[in-house]
Scaffold this motif. Structure first.
Motif, short mmCIF file in Angstrom:
data_model
loop_
_atom_site.label_atom_id
_atom_site.label_comp_id
_atom_site.label_asym_id
_atom_site.label_seq_id
_atom_site.Cartn_x
_atom_site.Cartn_y
_atom_site.Cartn_z
N ARG A 156 -4.21 4.43 4.87
CA ARG A 156 -5.42 4.15 4.11
C ARG A 156 -6.33 5.36 4.02
O ARG A 156 -6.94 5.63 2.99
CB ARG A 156 -6.17 2.99 4.75
N ALA A 216 -4.89 7.53 1.37
CA ALA A 216 -5.23 7.02 0.05
C ALA A 216 -6.66 7.37 -0.32
O ALA A 216 -6.95 7.79 -1.46
CB ALA A 216 -5.01 5.51 0.01
N ASP A 217 -7.58 7.23 0.63
CA ASP A 217 -8.99 7.57 0.35
C ASP A 217 -9.14 9.06 0.06
O ASP A 217 -9.92 9.46 -0.81
CB ASP A 217 -9.87 7.16 1.53
N THR A 261 -17.03 0.04 -1.99
CA THR A 261 -16.29 -0.40 -3.17
C THR A 261 -17.23 -0.84 -4.28
O THR A 261 -17.02 -0.52 -5.46
CB THR A 261 -15.34 -1.54 -2.80
N ALA A 279 -5.19 2.02 -1.53
CA ALA A 279 -6.32 1.88 -0.61
C ALA A 279 -6.79 0.43 -0.55
O ALA A 279 -7.14 -0.08 0.53
CB ALA A 279 -7.46 2.79 -1.04
N GLU A 280 -6.82 -0.24 -1.69
CA GLU A 280 -7.27 -1.63 -1.72
C GLU A 280 -6.35 -2.52 -0.89
O GLU A 280 -6.80 -3.36 -0.10
CB GLU A 280 -7.31 -2.12 -3.16
N GLY A 302 0.82 -1.21 0.00
CA GLY A 302 0.00 0.00 0.00
C GLY A 302 0.85 1.25 0.00
O GLY A 302 0.57 2.22 -0.72
N ARG A 311 -6.79 -1.68 2.85
CA ARG A 311 -8.05 -2.22 3.40
C ARG A 311 -7.93 -3.73 3.62
O ARG A 311 -8.42 -4.27 4.62
CB ARG A 311 -9.22 -1.91 2.46
N VAL A 355 -14.67 9.11 4.91
CA VAL A 355 -13.71 8.85 5.99
C VAL A 355 -13.96 9.72 7.22
O VAL A 355 -13.27 9.59 8.23
CB VAL A 355 -12.25 9.06 5.50
N CYS A 397 -8.19 9.84 -3.35
CA CYS A 397 -9.20 9.38 -4.30
C CYS A 397 -10.47 10.22 -4.25
O CYS A 397 -11.44 9.92 -4.96
CB CYS A 397 -9.54 7.91 -4.04
N PRO A 422 -3.32 5.78 -5.76
CA PRO A 422 -4.04 5.71 -4.48
C PRO A 422 -5.12 4.65 -4.42
O PRO A 422 -5.38 4.10 -3.35
CB PRO A 422 -4.63 7.12 -4.34
N GLU A 423 -5.78 4.35 -5.56
CA GLU A 423 -6.82 3.31 -5.53
C GLU A 423 -6.22 1.96 -5.17
O GLU A 423 -6.74 1.23 -4.32
CB GLU A 423 -7.55 3.23 -6.88
#
Length: 935
Positions: free
Chosen positions: A170, A173-174, A307, A128-129, A115, A132, A183, A177, A124-125
């Motif tokens: 995370r 990252a969100d 998601t 984030a994945e 990550g 998570r 968040v 995005c 960032p997507e």
């Protein structure tokens, strides 16, 4: 073998996740996992397990035993996983070989690193994945069921810090995005929990500003500045001060990047990023109920829902205004028992996603499980939806199919979010689903809507411990919970982690701000009154359960009454879960009919069955079921049901123990009723391990019951002795045999009392409580002689000789053992004679009479071979090997010990007569500093 420590310590070898047995085993495995793939010296391990001051004299031998037990649990007979590192001939330390994919902590750190690399390269997507996925591995505090050791405490602190850093990454990252709204709730929780983490506070400020809440963002900065000044006497970092100034100046560059700038290769966003075109202003119905301010946790479930919607949203955006045609609507179907928080989850998620549906959000409570209300007709709901979308009431079709078609037409070109809460069935919701590619639907139901085409199913379980405590904090206040942390934990445990129960408990406490938490704990501890206490205002756990139960009680299907009766009677059966064969016996039904009833309860979320083999009922549901059973079933019916189930347990346990050890003499009892068929020793051991917690619970439950349940429990305790003793389940042995002795005395069963005393002596042996062992056996001998029970007298005499040897009363031991041998020869009991000769040899060896000892051991070995007694062949070979080494005859000692190892393996157990495994014999041999000679 796979391991996980991000929560309770568990391991899995192809089957279910299981916990390890005694605390010392868990501590040993935990320390080895803290140093995975590195050698931990034996001295360090002993310090970890006992501390420098609390280390017993036998710590070295005990450590060898724990290592051997752990190898057995790992299926590591060859020592290739738990590796012994040696210096010369002695064990220097132990190393646990672990692959990264086998260990959740290592996998967590791998995913976090991936990550971070994603963030560094501007993806960032993807970041984030990965983050998570990493955070979803956490089930609670690391090693939460392991008693603290220095290594475990240090590793726990390190992992907790890594988790916090992963959460922060995370969130970053969100934010990059553009998911600032989603968040906010999480950041509110995190900043409250970690008030001085300036990176988290900065992300909260940015998310608030991007959500149009400039004043709240500035207030968040002021709160942090005040706290830092009051508590630490410092100012925020320059970076955070600069962010504050940019928010104060309404800096447009702080707004999120446009969608096409968030792909790989885009510039990093940090706390400032290029502005993006704003989303269209909402122009449709806004029917979402208010989100619960106390909503807590559920991060992974919210992430899945988000998601699903965001990925579809991106596809629609890429395809143009009418793009993504032919793709099914996103449907998330959330199921779970009453009060588990399904509605709160979807409403919380819907608020986070609302800005993605500018054409509106439609909400309806379908009353599928609402006390006193009938489930809504789909036609009525369609009328509400159409009117909300601007259709004149007079133009709403009366025919459900026509109304559904009109609704789909209106939704086809729009971006709508439809929440169908509390659904009764798939038939009820199918007409209410939109068809447009830009639409999504969130559905909740107590039943799993398996026939709903194209749906992603989420099962909602009770809250884990940390989230349950956090929910209580939200309602009651962190200060009150922090002042009584143990009581807060007790409340969450007594509420079973059920959000509805926790909300009610919290509301009761909030209404009495000066009342301590322990006052509620006292009330909830009384199981019979717990459901009464879990009622406040318009909320009641009992009412929530009643709706689901009444559907069966009043149902018209052929298996509805079976399901209602099964629900009630399962509450009478002790133990954490029940298998289908035992449930069949409990209900007095065929397995097929019992399975049909149980599966109906599973579908209605009144039972849980994660593997379709065993069934479990939530504690609060169990209390409700018990109430219904007392109201609707006679005491005779409940007692008969438990008798049938315990008879099945006893009959099957006797069969299993006989398969595992056919030569061992022990009391067998004729029991009528069902029995689970077992073909061999492997199936027997598997069944006993799977049912052990239930069998122990059955013994405990039956101790205070009348006949015949009490006697069945006593017989079950006698049977379990032969499974628990070789595996050194010391505390369980003591507990069940003390209960069996109490029961026998209450029933006036002298033979049962004598067996219990003899078996209790076995627990004393494992505890090294040899004086207590002697006392138990002398009491048992008095009873055996009064009854004229030669077999029992033989057994207790032999065990008494063992106790006297351990007490170094070797002369007394010889006298007792000679009485035992005389009785064995008088009765022609060759097996007892074999055992007696071995024990007589031990007594002679204790007095330094090695030649007399060897003579006894040789005779015992010959007799064991004649009678086919594998266990005592191993015993004799072991004792002869030790005796030869004490004489300085090392090659002969080594030969006999080497011969003994495969004998123990052939016997199907790796326990020696003193509870050592065969892998423990070799280190014991080496401690005598033997120099190996020719083989």
């Amino acid at each position: 073998m796979r391991y996980r420590v991000l929560g309770t310590l568990e391991l899995r070898d192809g089957g279910e996740w299981t916990s390890l047995g005694p605390a010392k085993w868990r501590m040993l495995l935990a320390v080895l996992l803290c140093h995975a793939n590195r050698t931990v010296p034996t001295e360090r391990l002993m310090d970890e397990l006992w501390g420098e001051e609390g280390r017993p004299q036998s710590a070295g031998k005990l450590l060898q035993t724990y290592v051997s037990r752990l190898r057995q649990a790992l299926g590591d007979e060859s020592g290739d996983v738990l590796i012994t590192d040696k210096q010369g001939y002695k064990a220097h330390g132990y190393r646990l070989a672990v692959e990264a994919a086998e260990f959740d902590a290592h996998r967590f750190e791998q995913l976090v690193e991936e990550g971070r690399r994603g963030l560094d390269r501007g993806a960032p997507e993807a970041a984030a994945e990965r983050l998570r996925e990493a955070l979803a591995l956490w089930r609670g505090s690391p090693f939460q069921d392991v008693p603290p050791t220095p290594a475990v405490e240090a590793e726990t602190a390190r992992l907790e810090e890594c988790r916090l850093e992963a959460l922060d990454a995370r969130v970053e990252a969100d934010l990059r995005c553009g998911r600032h709204a989603s968040v906010l709730g999480e950041l509110e929780t995190l900043t409250a929990e970690y008030p001085f983490r300036e990176d988290l506070r900065g992300r909260q400020m940015l998310a608030l500003y991007r959500s149009g809440r400039q004043a709240d963002a500035l207030a968040a900065y002021r709160d942090l500045r005040r706290a830092l000044s009051d508590e630490l006497g410092v100012e925020p970092t320059p970076a955070l001060q600069r962010l504050h100034q940019r928010i104060l100046a309404a800096d447009e560059t702080l707004m999120p990047p446009p969608p096409d700038r968030t792909e790989e290769g885009a510039p990093r966003g940090g706390w400032g990023a290029p502005s993006a075109a704003p989303r269209p202003a909402p122009r449709g119905p806004q029917q979402l109920p208010p989100a619960s301010p106390a909503f807590t946790g559920r991060h992974s479930e919210v992430a899945v829902i988000r998601t699903l919607v965001e990925e579809r949203d991106d596809l629609v955006a890429e395809s143009g205004e009418g793009g993504a045609g032919g793709r099914p609507v996103v449907i998330a179907a959330i199921d779970g028992t009453g009060g588990v928080g399904k509605s709160s989850l979807v409403i919380h998620a819907a608020h986070q996603l609302a800005d993605r549906f500018p054409d509106g959000q439609l909400y309806v409570d379908l009353h599928g499980a609402t006390a006193g209300l009938t489930a809504l007709d789909p036609g009525e709901v369609l009328g509400r939806f159409l009117r909300a979308l601007g259709v004149d009431g007079s133009s709403v079709p009366s025919d459900t199919d026509e109304a559904a078609a009109q609704f789909r037409s209106l939704a086809a070109g729009r971006r709508l979010l439809v929440i169908l809460d509390n659904a009764a069935s798939v038939e009820q919701i199918r007409p209410l689903l939109p068809a447009g590619p830009g639409c999504s639907a969130l559905v909740t139901s107590r039943e799993m809507l398996t026939t709903l085409e194209g749906a992603t199913h989420l099962h909602l379980d009770v809250l884990p411990r940390d989230q349950a405590v956090a929910l209580l904090e939200r309602i009651v206040g962190a200060e009150r919970v922090g002042a009584e942390p143990e009581e807060a934990e007790a409340i969450t445990r007594l509420c079973g982690g059920l959000p509805l129960a926790l909300r009610i408990a919290g509301a009761r406490l909030a209404a009495r701000p000066n009342r301590p938490l322990r006052s509620l704990v006292t009330k909830l501890t009384d199981a019979r009154g717990r459901l009464d206490e879990l009622s406040f205002g318009d909320l009641a756990v009992r009412t929530s359960f009643q709706v689901s139960y009444d559907a069966f009680r009043e149902g018209r299907r052929s298996d509805d009454q079976d399901a209602a009766r099964a629900f009630r009677l399962l509450s009478a059966l002790p133990g954490p879960d029940v298998s289908l064969p035992v449930a069949s016996a409990l209900l007095g039904l065929s397995e097929s009919r019992a399975e049909s009833a149980l599966e109906r309860l599973v579908d209605a979320q009144l039972l849980e069955s994660p593997d379709s083999i065993r069934y479990h009922m939530h504690d609060l549901l169990g209390l409700f079921a018990s109430e219904r059973a007392e109201q609707e079933d006679s005491e005779s019916e409940r007692s008969s049901a438990v008798t049938r189930a315990l008879s099945c347990y006893v009959a099957t346990a006797q069969q299993a123990v006989a398969l595992l050890d056919p030569l061992r003499p022990w009391p067998r009892h004729a029991v009528e009723g069902a029995v689970v068929p077992l073909r061999d020793g492997r199936e027997a051991e598997t069944w006993l391990k799977a049912e052990l917690r239930n069998l122990l619970a059955a013994v405990t439950h039956s101790a205070d019951q009348p006949e015949p349940v009490a006697r069945l429990g006593m017989w079950l305790a006698q049977c379990l002795q032969w499974f628990l003793y070789p595996r050194a389940h010391t505390q369980d042995l003591r507990t069940i045999n003390e209960l069996a002795m109490r029961t026998a005395r209450r029933l006036g069963d002298l033979e049962g009392e004598a067996w219990a005393l003899d078996h209790l002596a076995g627990a004393c042996w494992l505890e090294h409580s040899y004086e207590d062992m002697r006392e138990c056996l002398e009491s048992a001998l008095e009873i055996w002689r009064e009854l004229g029970h030669r077999e029992g007298e033989l057994r207790s005499l032999c065990n008494l000789a063992d106790a006297l040897c351990e007490l170094e009363l070797h002369e007394e031991a010889i006298e007792v053992q000679e009485r035992h041998l005389a009785l064995a020869r008088e009765t022609g009991d060759r097996a007892a004679e074999v055992v007696g000769l071995g024990n007589l040899g031990r007594a002679h060896r204790g007095l330094g009479r090695s030649e007399e000892a060897l003579t006894c051991f040789k005779e015992s070995l010959e007799g064991a071979r004649r009678t086919g007694n594998i266990h005592h062949q191993g015993f004799a070979l072991y004792e002869m090997g030790i005796t030869y080494m004490e004489q300085g005859r090392f090659p002969e000692g080594r030969t006999h010990l080497d011969q003994g190892l495969p004998v123990w393996k052939q016997a199907g157990t790796y326990e020696s007569w003193r509870g050592h495994t065969w892998s423990g014999l070799f280190p014991a041999f080496m401690t005598l500093d033997v120099r190996p000679g020719p083989r």
